[in-house]
Design a protein around this motif. Sequence first.
Motif, PDB file in Angstrom:
ATOM      1  N   ASN A 112     -11.219   4.439   7.691  1.00  0.00           N
ATOM      2  CA  ASN A 112     -10.722   5.363   8.719  1.00  0.00           C
ATOM      3  C   ASN A 112     -11.048   4.853  10.119  1.00  0.00           C
ATOM      4  O   ASN A 112     -10.236   4.984  11.051  1.00  0.00           O
ATOM      5  CB  ASN A 112     -11.330   6.750   8.519  1.00  0.00           C
ATOM      6  CG  ASN A 112     -10.878   7.400   7.230  1.00  0.00           C
ATOM      7  OD1 ASN A 112      -9.788   7.109   6.723  1.00  0.00           O
ATOM      8  ND2 ASN A 112     -11.707   8.278   6.678  1.00  0.00           N
ATOM      9  N   MET A 113     -12.225   4.292  10.284  1.00  0.00           N
ATOM     10  CA  MET A 113     -12.636   3.745  11.571  1.00  0.00           C
ATOM     11  C   MET A 113     -11.701   2.623  12.016  1.00  0.00           C
ATOM     12  O   MET A 113     -11.278   2.557  13.170  1.00  0.00           O
ATOM     13  CB  MET A 113     -14.075   3.228  11.457  1.00  0.00           C
ATOM     14  CG  MET A 113     -14.681   2.685  12.732  1.00  0.00           C
ATOM     15  SD  MET A 113     -16.297   1.900  12.392  1.00  0.00           S
ATOM     16  CE  MET A 113     -17.217   3.244  11.671  1.00  0.00           C
ATOM     17  N   LEU A 114     -11.344   1.760  11.076  1.00  0.00           N
ATOM     18  CA  LEU A 114     -10.469   0.633  11.389  1.00  0.00           C
ATOM     19  C   LEU A 114      -9.016   1.073  11.603  1.00  0.00           C
ATOM     20  O   LEU A 114      -8.241   0.359  12.247  1.00  0.00           O
ATOM     21  CB  LEU A 114     -10.523  -0.394  10.257  1.00  0.00           C
ATOM     22  CG  LEU A 114     -11.846  -1.154  10.120  1.00  0.00           C
ATOM     23  CD1 LEU A 114     -11.914  -1.884   8.784  1.00  0.00           C
ATOM     24  CD2 LEU A 114     -12.022  -2.136  11.280  1.00  0.00           C
ATOM     25  N   SER A 115      -8.659   2.227  11.088  1.00  0.00           N
ATOM     26  CA  SER A 115      -7.269   2.700  11.169  1.00  0.00           C
ATOM     27  C   SER A 115      -6.980   3.550  12.398  1.00  0.00           C
ATOM     28  O   SER A 115      -5.819   3.921  12.626  1.00  0.00           O
ATOM     29  CB  SER A 115      -6.927   3.510   9.907  1.00  0.00           C
ATOM     30  OG  SER A 115      -7.155   2.757   8.736  1.00  0.00           O
ATOM     31  N   ASP A 116      -7.972   3.865  13.183  1.00  0.00           N
ATOM     32  CA  ASP A 116      -7.814   4.763  14.335  1.00  0.00           C
ATOM     33  C   ASP A 116      -7.154   4.035  15.504  1.00  0.00           C
ATOM     34  O   ASP A 116      -7.829   3.380  16.305  1.00  0.00           O
ATOM     35  CB  ASP A 116      -9.183   5.314  14.746  1.00  0.00           C
ATOM     36  CG  ASP A 116      -9.082   6.329  15.873  1.00  0.00           C
ATOM     37  OD1 ASP A 116      -7.944   6.660  16.291  1.00  0.00           O
ATOM     38  OD2 ASP A 116     -10.137   6.784  16.348  1.00  0.00           O
ATOM     39  N   ARG A 117      -5.848   4.181  15.625  1.00  0.00           N
ATOM     40  CA  ARG A 117      -5.099   3.438  16.644  1.00  0.00           C
ATOM     41  C   ARG A 117      -5.193   4.039  18.046  1.00  0.00           C
ATOM     42  O   ARG A 117      -4.595   3.514  18.984  1.00  0.00           O
ATOM     43  CB  ARG A 117      -3.639   3.326  16.213  1.00  0.00           C
ATOM     44  CG  ARG A 117      -3.474   2.413  15.003  1.00  0.00           C
ATOM     45  CD  ARG A 117      -2.054   2.343  14.504  1.00  0.00           C
ATOM     46  NE  ARG A 117      -1.956   1.430  13.357  1.00  0.00           N
ATOM     47  CZ  ARG A 117      -0.864   1.292  12.608  1.00  0.00           C
ATOM     48  NH1 ARG A 117       0.235   2.008  12.893  1.00  0.00           N
ATOM     49  NH2 ARG A 117      -0.863   0.442  11.594  1.00  0.00           N
ATOM     50  N   SER A 118      -5.945   5.094  18.202  1.00  0.00           N
ATOM     51  CA  SER A 118      -6.213   5.603  19.548  1.00  0.00           C
ATOM     52  C   SER A 118      -7.283   4.759  20.237  1.00  0.00           C
ATOM     53  O   SER A 118      -7.556   4.934  21.428  1.00  0.00           O
ATOM     54  CB  SER A 118      -6.672   7.068  19.483  1.00  0.00           C
ATOM     55  OG  SER A 118      -7.940   7.182  18.846  1.00  0.00           O
TER      56      SER A 118
END
Length: 245
Positions: A112-118
Amino acid sequence: MINDESDSEGRSGRLAPAKVRPPKRGSKAGDEQPPRRVRSPRLTSGARKALILEGAMRFFAENGFSGTIRDLASFMGVSSPLIFRYFRTKEDLITAAVETLYVQKIDSEWINMLSDRSVSIEQRLKRFYRSYILVSDDYRWIRVAVGAGLANFPVMKEYLNSFMTPIFDRIAKELHFARTGEEMEKVSQEDRELLWHLHSSLVYLLIRKHIYRSTVTGNTVGHMDRSIHHFLQGFVPPLVDPPAE
Protein backbone atom coordinates in the motif's frame (compact mmCIF):
# COMPACT_ATOMS: atom_id res chain seq x y z
CA MET A 1 33.80 -36.53 88.42
CA ILE A 2 31.56 -37.57 85.49
CA ASN A 3 31.30 -41.30 84.80
CA ASP A 4 29.17 -43.53 82.57
CA GLU A 5 26.92 -44.74 85.40
CA SER A 6 23.58 -43.21 86.39
CA ASP A 7 23.24 -41.44 89.71
CA SER A 8 20.75 -42.18 92.40
CA GLU A 9 18.01 -40.30 90.54
CA GLY A 10 18.57 -42.33 87.35
CA ARG A 11 20.30 -39.58 85.45
CA SER A 12 23.19 -40.57 83.20
CA GLY A 13 26.59 -39.13 83.75
CA ARG A 14 27.13 -38.59 80.03
CA LEU A 15 26.90 -35.07 78.62
CA ALA A 16 23.71 -34.55 76.59
CA PRO A 17 24.13 -33.14 73.04
CA ALA A 18 23.58 -29.43 72.85
CA LYS A 19 20.25 -28.29 71.43
CA VAL A 20 20.32 -26.24 68.22
CA ARG A 21 18.41 -23.02 68.70
CA PRO A 22 17.14 -20.77 65.91
CA PRO A 23 19.10 -17.54 65.41
CA LYS A 24 17.96 -14.68 67.54
CA ARG A 25 17.05 -11.28 66.28
CA GLY A 26 20.02 -9.00 66.09
CA SER A 27 22.46 -11.89 65.75
CA LYS A 28 25.53 -11.45 63.62
CA ALA A 29 25.52 -12.27 59.89
CA GLY A 30 27.86 -15.20 60.42
CA ASP A 31 25.45 -16.78 62.88
CA GLU A 32 22.45 -16.71 60.52
CA GLN A 33 21.14 -19.72 58.64
CA PRO A 34 21.68 -19.57 54.84
CA PRO A 35 18.53 -18.51 52.97
CA ARG A 36 16.47 -21.23 51.39
CA ARG A 37 16.90 -21.60 47.62
CA VAL A 38 13.97 -20.19 45.70
CA ARG A 39 13.05 -22.07 42.57
CA SER A 40 12.65 -20.13 39.35
CA PRO A 41 9.17 -20.29 37.86
CA ARG A 42 8.76 -22.99 35.23
CA LEU A 43 8.62 -21.78 31.64
CA THR A 44 5.60 -22.53 29.55
CA SER A 45 6.04 -24.76 26.52
CA GLY A 46 5.65 -21.79 24.18
CA ALA A 47 8.21 -19.68 26.06
CA ARG A 48 10.74 -22.52 26.08
CA LYS A 49 10.28 -23.10 22.35
CA ALA A 50 10.79 -19.37 21.69
CA LEU A 51 14.03 -19.40 23.71
CA ILE A 52 15.32 -22.39 21.75
CA LEU A 53 14.45 -20.65 18.49
CA GLU A 54 16.21 -17.45 19.56
CA GLY A 55 19.31 -19.43 20.52
CA ALA A 56 19.20 -21.28 17.21
CA MET A 57 19.10 -18.03 15.24
CA ARG A 58 22.18 -16.77 17.11
CA PHE A 59 23.93 -20.11 16.58
CA PHE A 60 23.18 -20.19 12.84
CA ALA A 61 24.23 -16.56 12.46
CA GLU A 62 27.60 -17.22 14.09
CA ASN A 63 28.34 -20.77 12.90
CA GLY A 64 26.35 -21.37 9.73
CA PHE A 65 24.29 -24.49 9.14
CA SER A 66 26.96 -27.20 9.23
CA GLY A 67 26.71 -27.77 12.98
CA THR A 68 24.63 -30.52 14.58
CA ILE A 69 21.81 -30.33 17.10
CA ARG A 70 24.33 -31.49 19.69
CA ASP A 71 26.52 -28.48 18.80
CA LEU A 72 23.51 -26.21 19.14
CA ALA A 73 22.59 -27.75 22.51
CA SER A 74 26.14 -27.19 23.78
CA PHE A 75 26.03 -23.59 22.52
CA MET A 76 22.78 -22.98 24.40
CA GLY A 77 23.64 -24.99 27.51
CA VAL A 78 20.68 -27.36 27.17
CA SER A 79 20.26 -31.02 26.27
CA SER A 80 19.71 -32.32 22.74
CA PRO A 81 16.49 -34.16 23.73
CA LEU A 82 15.02 -30.85 24.87
CA ILE A 83 15.53 -29.35 21.41
CA PHE A 84 14.14 -32.46 19.70
CA ARG A 85 11.06 -32.19 21.90
CA TYR A 86 10.09 -29.01 20.02
CA PHE A 87 11.76 -29.52 16.62
CA ARG A 88 11.80 -33.01 15.11
CA THR A 89 14.70 -32.32 12.74
CA LYS A 90 17.37 -29.73 12.11
CA GLU A 91 15.55 -28.77 8.91
CA ASP A 92 12.39 -28.04 10.91
CA LEU A 93 14.41 -25.75 13.16
CA ILE A 94 15.96 -23.92 10.18
CA THR A 95 12.53 -23.46 8.59
CA ALA A 96 11.19 -22.01 11.85
CA ALA A 97 14.18 -19.64 12.08
CA VAL A 98 13.60 -18.36 8.54
CA GLU A 99 9.89 -17.98 9.25
CA THR A 100 10.67 -15.90 12.34
CA LEU A 101 13.48 -13.81 10.85
CA TYR A 102 11.87 -13.04 7.50
CA VAL A 103 8.28 -14.07 6.84
CA GLN A 104 6.83 -12.86 10.15
CA LYS A 105 8.49 -9.45 9.71
CA ILE A 106 6.88 -8.70 6.36
CA ASP A 107 4.72 -5.61 6.74
CA SER A 108 1.39 -5.93 4.92
CA GLU A 109 1.36 -2.16 4.48
CA TRP A 110 4.46 -2.10 2.27
CA ILE A 111 2.49 -2.73 -0.93
CA ASN A 112 0.00 0.00 0.00
CA MET A 113 2.86 2.36 0.80
CA LEU A 114 4.42 1.79 -2.62
CA SER A 115 1.05 2.19 -4.37
CA ASP A 116 0.17 5.62 -2.95
CA ARG A 117 0.42 7.86 -6.02
CA SER A 118 -0.32 11.01 -4.05
CA VAL A 119 3.35 10.76 -3.00
CA SER A 120 6.32 10.96 -5.40
CA ILE A 121 7.87 7.66 -6.40
CA GLU A 122 11.17 8.72 -4.82
CA GLN A 123 9.54 9.40 -1.47
CA ARG A 124 7.62 6.12 -1.65
CA LEU A 125 10.78 4.15 -2.29
CA LYS A 126 12.59 5.91 0.53
CA ARG A 127 9.74 5.25 2.95
CA PHE A 128 9.60 1.59 1.98
CA TYR A 129 13.33 1.05 2.40
CA ARG A 130 13.44 2.91 5.70
CA SER A 131 10.81 0.51 7.02
CA TYR A 132 12.55 -2.47 5.45
CA ILE A 133 15.88 -1.48 7.02
CA LEU A 134 14.28 -1.62 10.48
CA VAL A 135 13.94 -5.39 10.12
CA SER A 136 16.93 -6.18 7.89
CA ASP A 137 19.77 -4.19 9.51
CA ASP A 138 20.36 -7.05 11.96
CA TYR A 139 23.42 -9.31 11.97
CA ARG A 140 21.20 -12.40 12.27
CA TRP A 141 19.06 -11.35 9.30
CA ILE A 142 21.86 -11.08 6.74
CA ARG A 143 24.13 -13.82 8.13
CA VAL A 144 21.34 -16.42 8.26
CA ALA A 145 20.19 -15.41 4.77
CA VAL A 146 23.66 -15.84 3.26
CA GLY A 147 24.28 -19.06 5.19
CA ALA A 148 20.98 -20.57 4.05
CA GLY A 149 21.80 -19.67 0.47
CA LEU A 150 25.25 -21.25 0.65
CA ALA A 151 23.76 -24.38 2.23
CA ASN A 152 21.22 -24.52 -0.62
CA PHE A 153 18.19 -24.59 1.63
CA PRO A 154 15.08 -24.12 -0.56
CA VAL A 155 13.30 -22.12 2.13
CA MET A 156 15.25 -18.95 1.26
CA LYS A 157 14.41 -19.27 -2.43
CA GLU A 158 10.75 -19.65 -1.49
CA TYR A 159 10.98 -16.50 0.63
CA LEU A 160 12.50 -14.51 -2.24
CA ASN A 161 9.87 -15.72 -4.70
CA SER A 162 6.90 -15.18 -2.39
CA PHE A 163 7.98 -11.82 -0.95
CA MET A 164 10.54 -9.98 -3.07
CA THR A 165 8.91 -10.70 -6.45
CA PRO A 166 5.56 -9.04 -5.55
CA ILE A 167 7.43 -6.06 -4.07
CA PHE A 168 9.58 -5.64 -7.17
CA ASP A 169 6.56 -6.02 -9.45
CA ARG A 170 4.74 -3.25 -7.61
CA ILE A 171 7.76 -0.95 -7.77
CA ALA A 172 8.21 -1.69 -11.50
CA LYS A 173 4.57 -0.79 -12.20
CA GLU A 174 4.83 2.42 -10.19
CA LEU A 175 8.07 3.40 -11.94
CA HIS A 176 6.44 2.80 -15.32
CA PHE A 177 3.44 4.92 -14.40
CA ALA A 178 5.69 7.69 -13.06
CA ARG A 179 7.58 7.72 -16.39
CA THR A 180 4.69 7.40 -18.85
CA GLY A 181 1.46 8.09 -17.01
CA GLU A 182 0.21 4.70 -18.20
CA GLU A 183 -0.35 1.41 -16.47
CA MET A 184 2.13 -1.42 -17.09
CA GLU A 185 0.51 -4.53 -18.51
CA LYS A 186 3.20 -7.05 -17.58
CA VAL A 187 6.41 -6.90 -15.56
CA SER A 188 9.36 -8.47 -17.37
CA GLN A 189 12.27 -10.30 -15.80
CA GLU A 190 14.51 -7.47 -17.05
CA ASP A 191 12.45 -5.02 -14.96
CA ARG A 192 12.97 -7.21 -11.89
CA GLU A 193 16.70 -7.48 -12.52
CA LEU A 194 16.93 -3.69 -12.62
CA LEU A 195 15.29 -3.51 -9.20
CA TRP A 196 17.60 -6.23 -7.86
CA HIS A 197 20.40 -3.87 -8.85
CA LEU A 198 18.93 -1.20 -6.57
CA HIS A 199 18.21 -3.69 -3.80
CA SER A 200 21.74 -5.11 -3.95
CA SER A 201 23.17 -1.77 -2.80
CA LEU A 202 21.45 -2.36 0.55
CA VAL A 203 22.29 -6.07 0.69
CA TYR A 204 25.99 -5.50 0.08
CA LEU A 205 26.12 -2.75 2.70
CA LEU A 206 24.64 -5.23 5.21
CA ILE A 207 27.20 -7.86 4.14
CA ARG A 208 30.06 -5.43 4.74
CA LYS A 209 28.61 -4.40 8.09
CA HIS A 210 27.52 -7.75 9.56
CA ILE A 211 29.60 -10.41 7.74
CA TYR A 212 32.90 -8.69 6.95
CA ARG A 213 32.32 -6.54 10.07
CA SER A 214 33.84 -3.57 8.31
CA THR A 215 33.34 -0.01 9.47
CA VAL A 216 30.56 1.57 7.41
CA THR A 217 30.64 5.37 7.37
CA GLY A 218 27.28 7.02 7.94
CA ASN A 219 24.00 5.25 8.55
CA THR A 220 22.17 2.64 6.52
CA VAL A 221 19.12 4.82 5.84
CA GLY A 222 21.25 7.67 4.50
CA HIS A 223 23.13 5.33 2.16
CA MET A 224 19.89 3.90 0.80
CA ASP A 225 18.31 7.34 0.32
CA ARG A 226 21.25 8.35 -1.85
CA SER A 227 21.15 5.08 -3.80
CA ILE A 228 17.46 5.59 -4.57
CA HIS A 229 18.02 9.17 -5.70
CA HIS A 230 20.86 8.22 -8.06
CA PHE A 231 18.94 5.19 -9.32
CA LEU A 232 15.97 7.34 -10.34
CA GLN A 233 18.18 9.88 -12.09
CA GLY A 234 18.94 7.26 -14.73
CA PHE A 235 15.36 7.11 -16.01
CA VAL A 236 14.60 8.76 -19.33
CA PRO A 237 12.17 10.41 -19.83
CA PRO A 238 12.10 12.08 -16.40
CA LEU A 239 9.69 10.73 -13.81
CA VAL A 240 6.32 12.44 -13.57
CA ASP A 241 5.50 14.24 -10.32
CA PRO A 242 2.29 13.26 -8.51
CA PRO A 243 -0.75 15.46 -9.19
CA ALA A 244 -0.99 18.57 -7.05
CA GLU A 245 -3.59 18.41 -4.31
